[in-house]
Design a protein around this motif. Structure first.
Motif, PDB file in Angstrom:
ATOM      1  N   LEU A 149       0.825  -1.209   0.000  1.00  0.00           N
ATOM      2  CA  LEU A 149       0.000   0.000   0.000  1.00  0.00           C
ATOM      3  C   LEU A 149       0.862   1.265   0.000  1.00  0.00           C
ATOM      4  N   ALA A 150       2.108   1.127   0.498  1.00  0.00           N
ATOM      5  CA  ALA A 150       3.023   2.275   0.536  1.00  0.00           C
ATOM      6  C   ALA A 150       3.902   2.357  -0.700  1.00  0.00           C
ATOM      7  N   THR A 195      14.534 -16.145 -14.419  1.00  0.00           N
ATOM      8  CA  THR A 195      13.432 -16.075 -15.388  1.00  0.00           C
ATOM      9  C   THR A 195      12.108 -15.811 -14.699  1.00  0.00           C
ATOM     10  N   LEU A 196      11.866 -16.511 -13.600  1.00  0.00           N
ATOM     11  CA  LEU A 196      10.599 -16.357 -12.882  1.00  0.00           C
ATOM     12  C   LEU A 196      10.488 -14.975 -12.255  1.00  0.00           C
ATOM     13  N   PHE A 197      11.582 -14.459 -11.708  1.00  0.00           N
ATOM     14  CA  PHE A 197      11.566 -13.114 -11.134  1.00  0.00           C
ATOM     15  C   PHE A 197      11.183 -12.085 -12.199  1.00  0.00           C
ATOM     16  N   ASP A 198      11.770 -12.216 -13.369  1.00  0.00           N
ATOM     17  CA  ASP A 198      11.448 -11.288 -14.459  1.00  0.00           C
ATOM     18  C   ASP A 198       9.985 -11.412 -14.872  1.00  0.00           C
ATOM     19  N   GLU A 199       9.467 -12.642 -14.909  1.00  0.00           N
ATOM     20  CA  GLU A 199       8.060 -12.845 -15.277  1.00  0.00           C
ATOM     21  C   GLU A 199       7.122 -12.238 -14.235  1.00  0.00           C
ATOM     22  N   GLU A 200       7.490 -12.347 -12.976  1.00  0.00           N
ATOM     23  CA  GLU A 200       6.607 -11.893 -11.902  1.00  0.00           C
ATOM     24  C   GLU A 200       6.662 -10.380 -11.693  1.00  0.00           C
ATOM     25  N   PHE A 201       7.824  -9.780 -11.900  1.00  0.00           N
ATOM     26  CA  PHE A 201       7.990  -8.365 -11.561  1.00  0.00           C
ATOM     27  C   PHE A 201       8.295  -7.456 -12.755  1.00  0.00           C
ATOM     28  N   GLY A 202       8.701  -8.018 -13.878  1.00  0.00           N
ATOM     29  CA  GLY A 202       9.030  -7.180 -15.024  1.00  0.00           C
ATOM     30  C   GLY A 202      10.088  -6.157 -14.659  1.00  0.00           C
ATOM     31  N   ALA A 203       9.831  -4.889 -15.044  1.00  0.00           N
ATOM     32  CA  ALA A 203      10.784  -3.810 -14.770  1.00  0.00           C
ATOM     33  C   ALA A 203      10.324  -2.922 -13.616  1.00  0.00           C
ATOM     34  N   LEU A 204       9.463  -3.432 -12.752  1.00  0.00           N
ATOM     35  CA  LEU A 204       8.963  -2.637 -11.619  1.00  0.00           C
ATOM     36  C   LEU A 204      10.131  -2.121 -10.781  1.00  0.00           C
ATOM     37  N   PRO A 205      10.092  -0.854 -10.359  1.00  0.00           N
ATOM     38  CA  PRO A 205      11.240  -0.290  -9.644  1.00  0.00           C
ATOM     39  C   PRO A 205      11.395  -0.788  -8.210  1.00  0.00           C
ATOM     40  N   HIS A 206      10.281  -1.235  -7.580  1.00  0.00           N
ATOM     41  CA  HIS A 206      10.349  -1.687  -6.191  1.00  0.00           C
ATOM     42  C   HIS A 206       9.627  -3.021  -6.017  1.00  0.00           C
ATOM     43  N   VAL A 213       6.560   2.477  10.684  1.00  0.00           N
ATOM     44  CA  VAL A 213       6.997   2.945   9.352  1.00  0.00           C
ATOM     45  C   VAL A 213       8.171   3.907   9.483  1.00  0.00           C
ATOM     46  N   LYS A 214       8.104   4.800  10.451  1.00  0.00           N
ATOM     47  CA  LYS A 214       9.232   5.716  10.676  1.00  0.00           C
ATOM     48  C   LYS A 214      10.507   4.945  10.987  1.00  0.00           C
ATOM     49  N   ARG A 215      10.379   3.886  11.773  1.00  0.00           N
ATOM     50  CA  ARG A 215      11.555   3.079  12.117  1.00  0.00           C
ATOM     51  C   ARG A 215      12.078   2.337  10.885  1.00  0.00           C
ATOM     52  N   ILE A 216      11.173   1.850  10.037  1.00  0.00           N
ATOM     53  CA  ILE A 216      11.596   1.181   8.808  1.00  0.00           C
ATOM     54  C   ILE A 216      12.369   2.153   7.917  1.00  0.00           C
ATOM     55  N   GLU A 217      11.811   3.343   7.735  1.00  0.00           N
ATOM     56  CA  GLU A 217      12.457   4.318   6.856  1.00  0.00           C
ATOM     57  C   GLU A 217      13.802   4.764   7.414  1.00  0.00           C
ATOM     58  N   ALA A 218      13.885   4.907   8.733  1.00  0.00           N
ATOM     59  CA  ALA A 218      15.165   5.292   9.334  1.00  0.00           C
ATOM     60  C   ALA A 218      16.197   4.186   9.160  1.00  0.00           C
ATOM     61  N   ALA A 219      15.787   2.943   9.362  1.00  0.00           N
ATOM     62  CA  ALA A 219      16.721   1.813   9.231  1.00  0.00           C
ATOM     63  C   ALA A 219      17.189   1.644   7.785  1.00  0.00           C
ATOM     64  N   HIS A 220      16.297   1.893   6.833  1.00  0.00           N
ATOM     65  CA  HIS A 220      16.650   1.762   5.416  1.00  0.00           C
ATOM     66  C   HIS A 220      17.392   2.981   4.881  1.00  0.00           C
ATOM     67  N   GLY A 221      17.291   4.092   5.608  1.00  0.00           N
ATOM     68  CA  GLY A 221      17.899   5.322   5.112  1.00  0.00           C
ATOM     69  C   GLY A 221      17.208   5.853   3.887  1.00  0.00           C
ATOM     70  N   ALA A 222      15.914   5.545   3.746  1.00  0.00           N
ATOM     71  CA  ALA A 222      15.147   5.982   2.570  1.00  0.00           C
ATOM     72  C   ALA A 222      13.666   5.899   2.893  1.00  0.00           C
ATOM     73  N   LEU A 257       9.651   5.094   2.218  1.00  0.00           N
ATOM     74  CA  LEU A 257       8.911   4.118   1.433  1.00  0.00           C
ATOM     75  C   LEU A 257       8.486   4.776   0.119  1.00  0.00           C
ATOM     76  N   PRO A 258       8.303   4.000  -0.939  1.00  0.00           N
ATOM     77  CA  PRO A 258       8.119   4.591  -2.271  1.00  0.00           C
ATOM     78  C   PRO A 258       6.957   5.574  -2.393  1.00  0.00           C
ATOM     79  N   ARG A 259       5.824   5.266  -1.709  1.00  0.00           N
ATOM     80  CA  ARG A 259       4.663   6.136  -1.906  1.00  0.00           C
ATOM     81  C   ARG A 259       3.804   6.129  -0.634  1.00  0.00           C
ATOM     82  N   MET A 260       4.349   6.698   0.449  1.00  0.00           N
ATOM     83  CA  MET A 260       3.639   6.739   1.728  1.00  0.00           C
ATOM     84  C   MET A 260       2.787   8.001   1.792  1.00  0.00           C
ATOM     85  N   THR A 261       1.647   7.977   1.073  1.00  0.00           N
ATOM     86  CA  THR A 261       0.769   9.127   0.956  1.00  0.00           C
ATOM     87  C   THR A 261      -0.341   9.068   2.005  1.00  0.00           C
ATOM     88  N   ALA A 262      -1.104  10.162   2.099  1.00  0.00           N
ATOM     89  CA  ALA A 262      -2.255  10.179   3.006  1.00  0.00           C
ATOM     90  C   ALA A 262      -3.278   9.127   2.589  1.00  0.00           C
TER      91      ALA A 262
END
Length: 341
Positions: A31-32, A97-108, A197-206, A208-213
């Motif tokens: 969802l994020a 091969t399976l990873f490419d089939e399942e995710f294509g070029a998705l960035p995350h 979520v704040k702890r996840i983002e701090a630990a990752h140093g980035a 989440l891709p789309r943590m909107t309202a």
């Protein structure tokens, strides 16, 4: 595909034991803004909201575990067991091969299959070959709550369940030490997911891709109290050596989920103790779990394919019905034109 480091795709890996909160964490990440694979396992009576598990990848992982004489419910599946180079190359090519089939070029890409925890050395090679980096999220749920769920779903004894939890958590920690990772308390996630979520983002140093309202509202609607299916009743002390080893692992992970930074010594000792037990009794356990898993995997494959085919039938039926309505409307319109003429 070759990319610069700045543009490199980043996968989110949800690691840990089955029934330990991985589904809740996965849906939050989805969802994020992280992307689920093309084919995910449907919900059932054990998890009505869905597993978000890539069933085709799960089947491949089951096969890779069996190739090394293990299975997903083998308490001695950790540490990772490499295959001879040529045989491993075949499995890696299938996984790429399976990873490419399942995710294509998705960035995350968002990969949640608990088996990945004990197969991390294998999957890190796969990610390297598709030029994807990894960030890890490891949910921490009391092993007796997990045991209650596994008892109801699989009929496992508490001793087997807590050892499985220990093996998967030991693998998740050991194989993610060099990666950005966050430890998330399952109860904390349900009571204050925004703080987690704040702890996840701090630990990752980035972020989440789309943590909107809008994403926040969807997460509020998903993380509801009924996700607490099983309480952690009783204690580990009554489970003999399995309970004693699991308590040491649990103490470490509870500290990590609370924001501490415990060193790896305690977990390395627990892993060594589990490996020693595996040498003593693994030959009595692993072949049985491997053979049972082969039958279970075939059943899962048949079930998921049947679900897919039923979905396709429903889609085609809806399409036919829509075409019938369009044809009926066209006939009415044509009759009106003819009448006017």
């Amino acid at each position: 595909m070759t990319t610069t480091d700045a543009a490199k795709r980043t996968a989110y890996l949800v690691l840990g034991m089955h029934r330990s909160g991985t589904s809740a964490v996965t849906q939050l990440l989805a969802l994020a803004g992280a992307s689920l694979p093309e084919n995910v396992m449907a919900g059932d009576e054990h998890n009505a909201k869905g597993y978000f598990e890539p069933w085709k990848i799960a089947i491949l992982n089951d096969g890779r575990l069996r190739a090394a004489g293990a299975a997903w419910d083998d308490v001695f599946a950790f540490p990772f067991k490499p295959l001879p180079q040529q045989e491993e190359r075949v499995w890696l090519s299938r996984a790429v091969t399976l990873f490419d089939e399942e995710f294509g070029a998705l960035p995350h890409p968002l990969l949640k299959d608990p088996r990945v925890s004990v197969l991390m050395p294998f999957w890190l090679r796969v990610l390297a070959e598709v030029d994807v980096t990894a960030r890890c999220v490891i949910p921490v749920r009391h092993p007796l709550a997990v045991a209650g769920s596994l008892s109801r779903r699989n009929g496992f004894s508490p001793e087997k369940s807590v050892l499985l939890w220990s093996a998967y958590m030991l693998a998740a920690e050991a194989y993610s030490r060099d990666l950005p990772r966050a430890f998330v308390g399952y109860d904390a996630l349900l009571s204050d997911w925004r703080g987690e979520v704040k702890r996840i983002e701090a630990a990752h140093g980035a972020p989440l891709p789309r943590m909107t309202a809008e994403a926040g509202k969807a997460i509020d609607a998903f993380l509801t109290p009924e996700l607490r299916h099983n309480a952690a009743g009783g204690g580990l002390a009554g489970l003999g050596w399995a309970g004693e080893l699991t308590q040491r692992v649990l103490d470490w992970f509870e500290a990590a989920a609370a924001g501490a930074a415990p060193g790896p010594k305690a977990l390395d000792k627990a892993a060594a103790d589990l490996t020693k037990r595996g040498r003593e009794m693994g030959a009595l356990v692993s072949p049985v779990t491997r053979d049972l898993d082969a039958a279970r995997t075939e059943l899962l494959d048949l079930r998921q394919r049947a679900d897919f085919e039923r979905g396709e039938v429903r889609r085609l039926q809806a399409q036919i019905e829509a075409l019938r309505r369009e044809a009926a409307d066209a006939i009415v319109h044509l009759d009106s034109i003819l009448a006017d003429g």
